[in-house]
Design a protein around this motif. Structure first.
Motif, mmCIF file in Angstrom:
data_model
loop_
_atom_site.group_PDB
_atom_site.id
_atom_site.type_symbol
_atom_site.label_atom_id
_atom_site.label_comp_id
_atom_site.label_asym_id
_atom_site.label_seq_id
_atom_site.Cartn_x
_atom_site.Cartn_y
_atom_site.Cartn_z
ATOM 1 N N PRO A 65 11.289 14.314 -33.269
ATOM 2 C CA PRO A 65 10.971 15.607 -32.656
ATOM 3 C C PRO A 65 9.814 15.561 -31.663
ATOM 4 O O PRO A 65 9.829 16.277 -30.663
ATOM 5 C CB PRO A 65 10.652 16.514 -33.852
ATOM 6 N N VAL A 66 8.818 14.725 -31.909
ATOM 7 C CA VAL A 66 7.682 14.637 -30.993
ATOM 8 C C VAL A 66 8.146 14.080 -29.647
ATOM 9 O O VAL A 66 7.789 14.605 -28.587
ATOM 10 C CB VAL A 66 6.541 13.783 -31.593
ATOM 11 N N PHE A 67 8.966 13.037 -29.688
ATOM 12 C CA PHE A 67 9.499 12.461 -28.456
ATOM 13 C C PHE A 67 10.246 13.525 -27.657
ATOM 14 O O PHE A 67 10.027 13.692 -26.460
ATOM 15 C CB PHE A 67 10.421 11.276 -28.776
ATOM 16 N N PHE A 68 11.113 14.277 -28.325
ATOM 17 C CA PHE A 68 11.891 15.294 -27.612
ATOM 18 C C PHE A 68 11.017 16.410 -27.067
ATOM 19 O O PHE A 68 11.250 16.897 -25.965
ATOM 20 C CB PHE A 68 13.006 15.852 -28.501
ATOM 21 N N SER A 69 10.003 16.806 -27.799
ATOM 22 C CA SER A 69 9.118 17.848 -27.273
ATOM 23 C C SER A 69 8.355 17.335 -26.051
ATOM 24 O O SER A 69 8.095 18.092 -25.112
ATOM 25 C CB SER A 69 8.154 18.358 -28.351
ATOM 26 N N GLN A 70 8.031 16.051 -26.031
ATOM 27 C CA GLN A 70 7.329 15.461 -24.891
ATOM 28 C C GLN A 70 8.224 15.349 -23.659
ATOM 29 O O GLN A 70 7.742 15.428 -22.527
ATOM 30 C CB GLN A 70 6.766 14.093 -25.255
ATOM 31 N N LEU A 71 9.532 15.161 -23.852
ATOM 32 C CA LEU A 71 10.452 15.076 -22.712
ATOM 33 C C LEU A 71 10.343 16.311 -21.826
ATOM 34 O O LEU A 71 10.365 16.213 -20.604
ATOM 35 C CB LEU A 71 11.903 14.927 -23.188
ATOM 36 N N SER A 72 10.256 17.457 -22.450
ATOM 37 C CA SER A 72 10.180 18.704 -21.694
ATOM 38 C C SER A 72 8.859 18.861 -20.961
ATOM 39 O O SER A 72 8.740 19.699 -20.072
ATOM 40 C CB SER A 72 10.395 19.898 -22.627
ATOM 41 N N GLN A 73 7.855 18.054 -21.327
ATOM 42 C CA GLN A 73 6.535 18.142 -20.705
ATOM 43 C C GLN A 73 6.326 17.129 -19.578
ATOM 44 O O GLN A 73 5.301 17.155 -18.907
ATOM 45 C CB GLN A 73 5.445 17.938 -21.768
#
Length: 156
Positions: free
Chosen positions: A80-88
């Protein structure tokens, strides 16, 4: 090299709205090119106000991740952290939504865009997207993420 034309995007959007109306749903439809840039976004009468943005994020995800959103769900759940970072990321134009109703548009083995449907349940959005792309002759099979060759569930 195939490209997603405005005429093709409008055909997809028209077919999606017709199909959604047949099943009694007011949805928004977004069609983007392979780079995630909007080609056609339409909100049906009665569709909720936020649905065009949700549909666009779904279409964007399917195009730039080159896999349907539903295929990305387990990866997102495990990282989940990786995916949240993608949007950033500085180049990210939209949030990454690994969910149903986010379908990659593929023709002749090449990713040419993404389709996002929003306004029904997750399953309804997915069913509308799949039915429309299938009826228009687009490919719906994708290899498992990170694996080249034969799509999952298909024999060589």
């Amino acid at each position: 090299m195939s490209t997603l034309t405005l005429a093709a995007a409008e055909e997809i959007a028209d077919a999606a709205h017709r199909h959604a109306q047949e099943v009694g749903k007011a949805v928004s439809v977004a069609v983007v090119d392979a780079g995630g840039f909007p080609v056609a976004i339409r909100r049906a009468d009665g569709a909720r106000p936020l649905t065009p943005d949700i549909a666009r994020a779904k279409a964007y995800t399917a195009a730039i991740m080159q896999r349907p959103g539903a295929m990305l769900k387990k990866w997102q759940e495990s990282q989940p952290v990786f995916f949240s970072q993608l949007s950033q990321l500085p180049g990210a134009a939209m949030p990454i939504l690994a969910t149903e109703g986010s379908v990659t548009i593929k023709k002749d083995g090449e990713v040419i865009g993404g389709l996002g449907i929003a306004g029904g349940t997750a399953d309804e959005d997915q069913q509308i997207a799949d039915a429309v792309l299938r009826s228009l002759g687009y490919e719906l099979e994708f290899a498992a993420w990170g694996v080249s060759g034969t799509p999952a569930g298909k024999e060589a």
